[in-house]
Design a protein around this motif. Structure first.
Motif, PDB file in Angstrom:
ATOM      1  N   THR A  79       0.820  -1.208   0.000  1.00  0.00           N
ATOM      2  CA  THR A  79       0.000   0.000   0.000  1.00  0.00           C
ATOM      3  C   THR A  79       0.857   1.263   0.000  1.00  0.00           C
ATOM      4  N   LYS A  80       2.012   1.245   0.671  1.00  0.00           N
ATOM      5  CA  LYS A  80       2.850   2.444   0.715  1.00  0.00           C
ATOM      6  C   LYS A  80       3.404   2.817  -0.664  1.00  0.00           C
ATOM      7  N   VAL A  81       3.457   1.851  -1.604  1.00  0.00           N
ATOM      8  CA  VAL A  81       3.901   2.157  -2.968  1.00  0.00           C
ATOM      9  C   VAL A  81       2.893   3.090  -3.635  1.00  0.00           C
ATOM     10  N   LYS A  82       1.619   2.976  -3.264  1.00  0.00           N
ATOM     11  CA  LYS A  82       0.579   3.839  -3.819  1.00  0.00           C
ATOM     12  C   LYS A  82       0.879   5.308  -3.531  1.00  0.00           C
ATOM     13  N   GLU A  83       1.410   5.573  -2.346  1.00  0.00           N
ATOM     14  CA  GLU A  83       1.773   6.947  -1.964  1.00  0.00           C
ATOM     15  C   GLU A  83       3.073   7.389  -2.637  1.00  0.00           C
ATOM     16  N   LEU A  84       4.031   6.497  -2.723  1.00  0.00           N
ATOM     17  CA  LEU A  84       5.338   6.838  -3.280  1.00  0.00           C
ATOM     18  C   LEU A  84       5.326   6.953  -4.802  1.00  0.00           C
ATOM     19  N   SER A  85       4.577   6.065  -5.452  1.00  0.00           N
ATOM     20  CA  SER A  85       4.545   6.049  -6.911  1.00  0.00           C
ATOM     21  C   SER A  85       3.194   5.518  -7.389  1.00  0.00           C
ATOM     22  N   PRO A  86       2.182   6.388  -7.451  1.00  0.00           N
ATOM     23  CA  PRO A  86       0.836   5.937  -7.834  1.00  0.00           C
ATOM     24  C   PRO A  86       0.775   5.229  -9.187  1.00  0.00           C
ATOM     25  N   SER A  87       1.531   5.695 -10.161  1.00  0.00           N
ATOM     26  CA  SER A  87       1.482   5.062 -11.480  1.00  0.00           C
ATOM     27  C   SER A  87       2.077   3.650 -11.436  1.00  0.00           C
ATOM     28  N   ARG A  88       3.177   3.496 -10.698  1.00  0.00           N
ATOM     29  CA  ARG A  88       3.787   2.175 -10.561  1.00  0.00           C
ATOM     30  C   ARG A  88       2.857   1.230  -9.797  1.00  0.00           C
ATOM     31  N   TYR A  89       2.215   1.751  -8.755  1.00  0.00           N
ATOM     32  CA  TYR A  89       1.267   0.953  -7.981  1.00  0.00           C
ATOM     33  C   TYR A  89       0.155   0.413  -8.883  1.00  0.00           C
ATOM     34  N   LYS A  90      -0.423   1.298  -9.681  1.00  0.00           N
ATOM     35  CA  LYS A  90      -1.499   0.901 -10.584  1.00  0.00           C
ATOM     36  C   LYS A  90      -1.012  -0.122 -11.611  1.00  0.00           C
ATOM     37  N   ARG A  91       0.177   0.110 -12.160  1.00  0.00           N
ATOM     38  CA  ARG A  91       0.738  -0.821 -13.146  1.00  0.00           C
ATOM     39  C   ARG A  91       0.961  -2.197 -12.518  1.00  0.00           C
ATOM     40  N   TYR A  92       1.502  -2.245 -11.306  1.00  0.00           N
ATOM     41  CA  TYR A  92       1.782  -3.527 -10.662  1.00  0.00           C
ATOM     42  C   TYR A  92       0.513  -4.257 -10.231  1.00  0.00           C
ATOM     43  N   LEU A  93      -0.573  -3.532  -9.991  1.00  0.00           N
ATOM     44  CA  LEU A  93      -1.845  -4.192  -9.698  1.00  0.00           C
ATOM     45  C   LEU A  93      -2.376  -4.911 -10.935  1.00  0.00           C
ATOM     46  N   ASN A  94      -2.102  -4.357 -12.108  1.00  0.00           N
ATOM     47  CA  ASN A  94      -2.574  -4.947 -13.353  1.00  0.00           C
ATOM     48  C   ASN A  94      -1.580  -5.931 -13.959  1.00  0.00           C
ATOM     49  N   TYR A  95      -0.296  -5.689 -13.741  1.00  0.00           N
ATOM     50  CA  TYR A  95       0.766  -6.532 -14.285  1.00  0.00           C
ATOM     51  C   TYR A  95       1.799  -6.796 -13.195  1.00  0.00           C
ATOM     52  N   PRO A  96       1.572  -7.808 -12.352  1.00  0.00           N
ATOM     53  CA  PRO A  96       2.549  -8.084 -11.291  1.00  0.00           C
ATOM     54  C   PRO A  96       3.912  -8.419 -11.889  1.00  0.00           C
ATOM     55  N   PRO A  97       4.971  -7.779 -11.413  1.00  0.00           N
ATOM     56  CA  PRO A  97       6.283  -7.990 -12.016  1.00  0.00           C
ATOM     57  C   PRO A  97       6.914  -9.345 -11.690  1.00  0.00           C
ATOM     58  N   PHE A  98       6.562  -9.921 -10.559  1.00  0.00           N
ATOM     59  CA  PHE A  98       7.172 -11.175 -10.131  1.00  0.00           C
ATOM     60  C   PHE A  98       6.120 -12.110  -9.552  1.00  0.00           C
ATOM     61  N   CYS A  99       6.514 -13.365  -9.404  1.00  0.00           N
ATOM     62  CA  CYS A  99       5.693 -14.354  -8.718  1.00  0.00           C
ATOM     63  C   CYS A  99       6.635 -15.226  -7.885  1.00  0.00           C
ATOM     64  N   ALA A 100       6.068 -15.889  -6.898  1.00  0.00           N
ATOM     65  CA  ALA A 100       6.887 -16.727  -6.011  1.00  0.00           C
ATOM     66  C   ALA A 100       6.237 -18.108  -5.875  1.00  0.00           C
ATOM     67  N   TRP A 101       7.094 -19.104  -5.795  1.00  0.00           N
ATOM     68  CA  TRP A 101       6.669 -20.494  -5.698  1.00  0.00           C
ATOM     69  C   TRP A 101       7.302 -21.129  -4.458  1.00  0.00           C
ATOM     70  N   LYS A 102       6.539 -21.956  -3.793  1.00  0.00           N
ATOM     71  CA  LYS A 102       7.046 -22.749  -2.683  1.00  0.00           C
ATOM     72  C   LYS A 102       6.761 -24.209  -3.043  1.00  0.00           C
ATOM     73  N   VAL A 103       7.830 -24.987  -3.179  1.00  0.00           N
ATOM     74  CA  VAL A 103       7.688 -26.390  -3.569  1.00  0.00           C
ATOM     75  C   VAL A 103       8.429 -27.281  -2.571  1.00  0.00           C
ATOM     76  N   ARG A 104       8.028 -28.537  -2.535  1.00  0.00           N
ATOM     77  CA  ARG A 104       8.631 -29.497  -1.602  1.00  0.00           C
ATOM     78  C   ARG A 104       9.236 -30.651  -2.393  1.00  0.00           C
ATOM     79  N   LYS A 105      10.399 -31.077  -1.932  1.00  0.00           N
ATOM     80  CA  LYS A 105      11.045 -32.255  -2.514  1.00  0.00           C
ATOM     81  C   LYS A 105      10.232 -33.487  -2.114  1.00  0.00           C
ATOM     82  N   ILE A 106       9.886 -34.282  -3.120  1.00  0.00           N
ATOM     83  CA  ILE A 106       9.136 -35.522  -2.793  1.00  0.00           C
ATOM     84  C   ILE A 106       9.976 -36.734  -3.178  1.00  0.00           C
TER      85      ILE A 106
END
Length: 171
Positions: free
Chosen positions: A144-171
């Motif tokens: 949420t603090k990104v909205k205050e610091l950079s509103p355009s970047r905040y809006k862009r990242y809500l529509n196009y997330p720059p990264f994703c994270a995965w949690k996997v387990r060794k089986i």
């Protein structure tokens, strides 16, 4: 990291942290040595994930956890386009896996990056092939603090997330 330049930059940014110049495809650790392995924004720099996933699987203990983040597959293929007076992003060529280029700004200098795109299907199939089960996934959402610091970047990242994270387990 495999890049001396990025190790140098990392040391400037975090002087008390230990950084190792090396190749993720040949990890200098014993089999079954770790309960957890992390790789943040590493895999999208690699053309093939096969050897890295094999190495991570080997150094993890049974039921060990591998957490990694990388460029969001959907967003990685997003490009700016203009229609009349409006500028917006569209995703193009999502199924075309392979190399693409980007730049990282550092101290008013552009550092070139060579990245490799993979679809969600390819990522999931690679994880299964190398003996991992997916236990969690998250699209990065801006704070949420990104909205205050950079509103355009905040809006862009809500529509196009720059990264994703995965949690996997060794089986």
């Amino acid at each position: 990291d495999i890049s001396r330049e990025f190790i140098r930059i990392a040391k400037e940014e975090a002087p008390t942290t230990e950084f190792i110049l090396g190749n993720a495809e040949k990890l200098p650790y014993k089999n079954s040595e770790f309960d957890m392995v992390t790789a943040f924004t590493v895999l999208h720099y690699l053309q093939s994930w096969d050897q890295v996933l094999k190495e991570v699987h080997a150094i993890l203990k049974k039921d060990g956890i591998f957490i990694f983040s990388h460029r969001h597959p959907f967003t990685a293929k997003a490009r700016w386009t203009k229609w009349f007076f409006k500028k917006f992003r569209v995703t193009e060529d999502y199924f075309d896996e392979g190399v693409y280029y980007s730049f990282k700004k550092y101290k008013n200098k552009k550092v070139p990056l060579v990245l490799h795109h993979k679809t969600y299907a390819t990522i999931i199939k690679l994880l299964i092939k190398h003996g991992f089960e997916i236990i969690d996934y998250e699209d990065f959402k801006p704070l949420t603090k990104v909205k205050e610091l950079s509103p355009s970047r905040y809006k862009r990242y809500l529509n196009y997330p720059p990264f994703c994270a995965w949690k996997v387990r060794k089986i």
